[in-house]
Design a protein around this motif. Structure first.
Motif, PDB file in Angstrom:
ATOM      1  N   PRO A 194    -102.280  23.430 -65.613  1.00 56.45           N
ATOM      2  CA  PRO A 194    -102.781  24.199 -64.463  1.00 56.45           C
ATOM      3  C   PRO A 194    -102.544  25.686 -64.656  1.00 56.45           C
ATOM      4  O   PRO A 194    -101.510  26.116 -65.166  1.00 56.45           O
ATOM      5  N   ASP A 195    -103.529  26.462 -64.276  1.00 55.04           N
ATOM      6  CA  ASP A 195    -103.488  27.917 -64.410  1.00 55.04           C
ATOM      7  C   ASP A 195    -103.037  28.489 -63.070  1.00 55.04           C
ATOM      8  O   ASP A 195    -103.809  28.507 -62.111  1.00 55.04           O
ATOM      9  N   GLN A 196    -101.801  28.932 -62.986  1.00 50.03           N
ATOM     10  CA  GLN A 196    -101.226  29.352 -61.705  1.00 50.03           C
ATOM     11  C   GLN A 196    -100.701  30.780 -61.817  1.00 50.03           C
ATOM     12  O   GLN A 196     -99.742  31.047 -62.533  1.00 50.03           O
TER      13      GLN A 196
ATOM     14  N   ASP B 279    -105.153  24.605 -60.096  1.00 50.00           N
ATOM     15  CA  ASP B 279    -105.155  26.014 -60.439  1.00 50.00           C
ATOM     16  C   ASP B 279    -104.847  26.793 -59.163  1.00 50.00           C
ATOM     17  O   ASP B 279    -105.225  26.372 -58.059  1.00 50.00           O
ATOM     18  N   ALA B 280    -104.190  27.940 -59.303  1.00 47.61           N
ATOM     19  CA  ALA B 280    -103.756  28.640 -58.099  1.00 47.61           C
ATOM     20  C   ALA B 280    -103.735  30.143 -58.315  1.00 47.61           C
ATOM     21  O   ALA B 280    -103.453  30.628 -59.417  1.00 47.61           O
ATOM     22  N   TRP B 281    -104.019  30.848 -57.241  1.00 48.08           N
ATOM     23  CA  TRP B 281    -103.828  32.300 -57.180  1.00 48.08           C
ATOM     24  C   TRP B 281    -103.066  32.586 -55.898  1.00 48.08           C
ATOM     25  O   TRP B 281    -103.604  32.439 -54.800  1.00 48.08           O
ATOM     26  N   VAL B 282    -101.806  32.941 -56.042  1.00 49.37           N
ATOM     27  CA  VAL B 282    -100.952  33.240 -54.895  1.00 49.37           C
ATOM     28  C   VAL B 282    -100.770  34.749 -54.823  1.00 49.37           C
ATOM     29  O   VAL B 282    -100.319  35.369 -55.790  1.00 49.37           O
TER      30      VAL B 282
ATOM     31  N   TRP C 104     -93.609  24.919 -54.952  1.00 48.06           N
ATOM     32  CA  TRP C 104     -94.600  24.210 -54.144  1.00 48.06           C
ATOM     33  C   TRP C 104     -95.757  23.706 -55.013  1.00 48.06           C
ATOM     34  O   TRP C 104     -96.298  22.620 -54.776  1.00 48.06           O
ATOM     35  N   LEU C 105     -96.154  24.523 -55.986  1.00 50.58           N
ATOM     36  CA  LEU C 105     -97.326  24.201 -56.804  1.00 50.58           C
ATOM     37  C   LEU C 105     -97.034  23.167 -57.889  1.00 50.58           C
ATOM     38  O   LEU C 105     -97.950  22.492 -58.365  1.00 50.58           O
ATOM     39  N   ALA C 106     -95.759  23.042 -58.269  1.00 51.90           N
ATOM     40  CA  ALA C 106     -95.393  22.144 -59.368  1.00 51.90           C
ATOM     41  C   ALA C 106     -95.838  20.715 -59.066  1.00 51.90           C
ATOM     42  O   ALA C 106     -95.595  20.181 -57.985  1.00 51.90           O
ATOM     43  N   GLY C 107     -96.497  20.120 -60.015  1.00 50.63           N
ATOM     44  CA  GLY C 107     -96.919  18.731 -59.873  1.00 50.63           C
ATOM     45  C   GLY C 107     -98.232  18.534 -59.144  1.00 50.63           C
ATOM     46  O   GLY C 107     -98.732  17.408 -59.080  1.00 50.63           O
ATOM     47  N   THR C 108     -98.825  19.597 -58.600  1.00 48.77           N
ATOM     48  CA  THR C 108    -100.095  19.434 -57.888  1.00 48.77           C
ATOM     49  C   THR C 108    -101.276  19.309 -58.844  1.00 48.77           C
ATOM     50  O   THR C 108    -102.318  18.744 -58.480  1.00 48.77           O
TER      51      THR C 108
END
Length: 504
Positions: free
Chosen positions: A369-371, A303-306, A296-300
């Motif tokens: 991106p830092d995910q 940065d994300a914290w799931v 889901w996060l790919a290409g957005t």
């Protein structure tokens, strides 16, 4: 067919609010009326002690007792008692506005749930539909949920930094917008359900707030607009794509709604802005759950914290969502069997449930991106707004601080516990492992050995990290550069978990 929308008359809403407040219908007022035992029991869903307490307290505060029985306990009340509880508006007007309804026995019962709610800032009144536990039969297709565990979890997790424009997608009765009002200049709240928007409008007016309410799905009502903060508790329930109940069913199969929501966030988020989403995701039988969410996060570019808080097997998940609709046993059995068959046919091993925190980088920030995608299920380790904001800040610090800069920095240790695990042996207790833990921090735990324990103990914000490492190297008779190379990943991990921080 959707029902006639309630509380259409703003003057009626104002008079209802005035009557509720004058009767002391607040969280503290209700707690004082019921007493500690009955109030705590009601919070756990046990209603009969509260019913007994309102009968005992009726002499002291008859108006408040009637309101509690009507809206919090789902009891039928004599019309004369209800008329006394609402001196500013007649029972006929309340019935006409969908707040009350008359019974065949000539009494009155609540048609809506209106209840007090409070946070650290102030008291609120929240308007929603009554849940299935309060009424007989299934809830309506356009049923509007009230205050629940998911909505409270999201409210606690939202970063409360001042924001100019915020967006609440799937506002329902307006719980998130209520809490956003304290730190936001402009609130846009959307929902596909017209009844939800009507009740959200009443919630806003009862609390002296103004929100821009728009009907539509996901970002359709805000095409071309950007926001500093986006929050959403969407209809994320994973199923075959039916829409039996608008509050839970998106009308698209699987977890596609959450995937679409994440995909479209970048075009609506201002640089430096954040988004926080409650979501459910499919855990396939032949893949890790992390792979799906990373997809889901790919290409957005975000940065994300799931954080996965729960993992439910299909039967438990289906039972959870079938339990709150009030359907008959036969309907539950039939719907549950069909749902379970779909899970089996789709090779679904379970459903992950959790929180996704996203940040759009400020223009000019370099790097990929830092995910971070992880499972944190411990009690007391829930994500709060403070922890989410601190996590993003720590990740930014780690990205923008070189090893050389880190070695030159003066670091301090947060309040932590050292926890040691030992086993009995021939020489008595023998330590087998040790960790440090920051209480209340999500996954704020780090395994330590003798050297890293000493390093953490020495981080008091007084000397540079390099100096501490040199002292440890001399004590243990090892090369300082080699020790620094080994220690830096541990230090970075400790900073990432909020165990270490740069002193100021």
């Amino acid at each position: 067919m959707s029902r006639i929308q309630p509380l259409r008359d703003e003057d009626v809403v104002d008079r209802i609010g005035a009557d509720l407040r004058s009767a002391g219908y607040t969280t503290d007022g209700v707690a004082d009326l019921l007493g500690d035992t009955a109030n705590e029991a009601l919070g756990r869903g046990i209603w009969w002690p509260a019913l007994h307490a309102t009968a005992a307290g009726a002499a002291a505060n008859a108006r408040l007792s009637s309101l509690v029985r009507l809206f919090l306990l789902g009891a039928d009340e004599p019309e004369t008692a209800v008329a006394e509880a609402f001196p500013s508006v007649t029972v006929d007007v309340l019935v006409d506005n969908g707040v009350l309804e008359r019974t065949d026995a000539g009494e009155v019962r609540a048609a809506l749930d209106i209840r007090p709610h409070a946070d650290d800032a102030r008291e609120y009144l929240v308007v929603s539909d009554q849940d299935a536990a309060m009424r007989s039969g299934p809830v309506a297709r356009d049923h509007v949920l009230g205050i629940g565990g998911a909505s409270i979890s999201l409210a606690r997790a939202v970063i409360r930094a001042p924001a100019r424009r915020v967006l609440d997608i799937g506002t329902g009765c307006g719980i998130q917008a209520l809490h956003l009002d304290a730190h936001s200049d402009e609130i846009v709240a959307t929902d596909t359900n017209a009844r939800a928007l009507a009740l959200a409008a009443a919630t806003a007016r009862l609390n002296g707030m103004r929100w821009d309410l728009r009907q539509g799905s996901l970002f359709d009502p805000v095409a071309g607009e950007r926001f500093d903060l986006i929050v959403s508790n969407p209809p994320f329930v994973v199923g075959a794509g039916e829409q039996d109940y608008i509050y839970r069913d998106s009308g698209v199969a699987g977890d596609a709604l959450c995937a679409e929501l994440i995909r479209r966030i970048p075009e609506h988020l201002n640089p430096g802005g954040t988004a926080q989403i409650l979501a459910n995701w499919i855990v396939p039988t032949d893949a890790e759950w992390t792979e799906r969410v990373r997809g889901w996060l790919a290409g957005t570019g975000l940065d994300a914290w799931v954080v996965q808080r729960e993992l439910a097997d299909p039967v438990s998940y289906i039972a959870l969502w079938l339990s709150d609709a009030g359907e008959s046993s036969e309907a539950v059995a039939q719907r549950g069997a069909q749902w379970l068959d779909w899970f089996t046919e789709s090779d679904i091993a379970g459903i992950g449930m959790g929180l996704i925190t996203l940040r759009r980088r400020i223009d000019g920030e370099a790097g990929e991106p830092d995910q971070v995608v992880e499972e944190i299920t411990g009690a007391g380790e829930e994500v709060t707004g403070h922890e989410a904001e601190a996590f993003l800040a720590r990740r930014h610090y780690l990205r923008t601080t070189t090893d050389a800069q880190l070695l030159a920095a003066r670091l301090s240790t947060a309040p932590i516990f050292l926890e040691e695990q030992s086993l009995p042996g021939e020489q008595g207790w023998q330590q087998v492992s040790a960790t440090v833990r920051r209480p209340g921090g999500p996954a704020a735990v780090l395994g330590v050995d003798e050297v890293s324990r000493a390093l953490l103990a020495g981080c008091r914000g007084e000397v540079p990290l390099a100096a501490l490492i040199e002292l440890l190297a001399d004590f243990h008779g090892v090369d300082a550069d080699a020790l620094a190379e080994a220690a830096l990943p541990v230090v970075r991990e400790a900073i990432g978990r909020g165990i270490l921080y740069q002193a100021t």
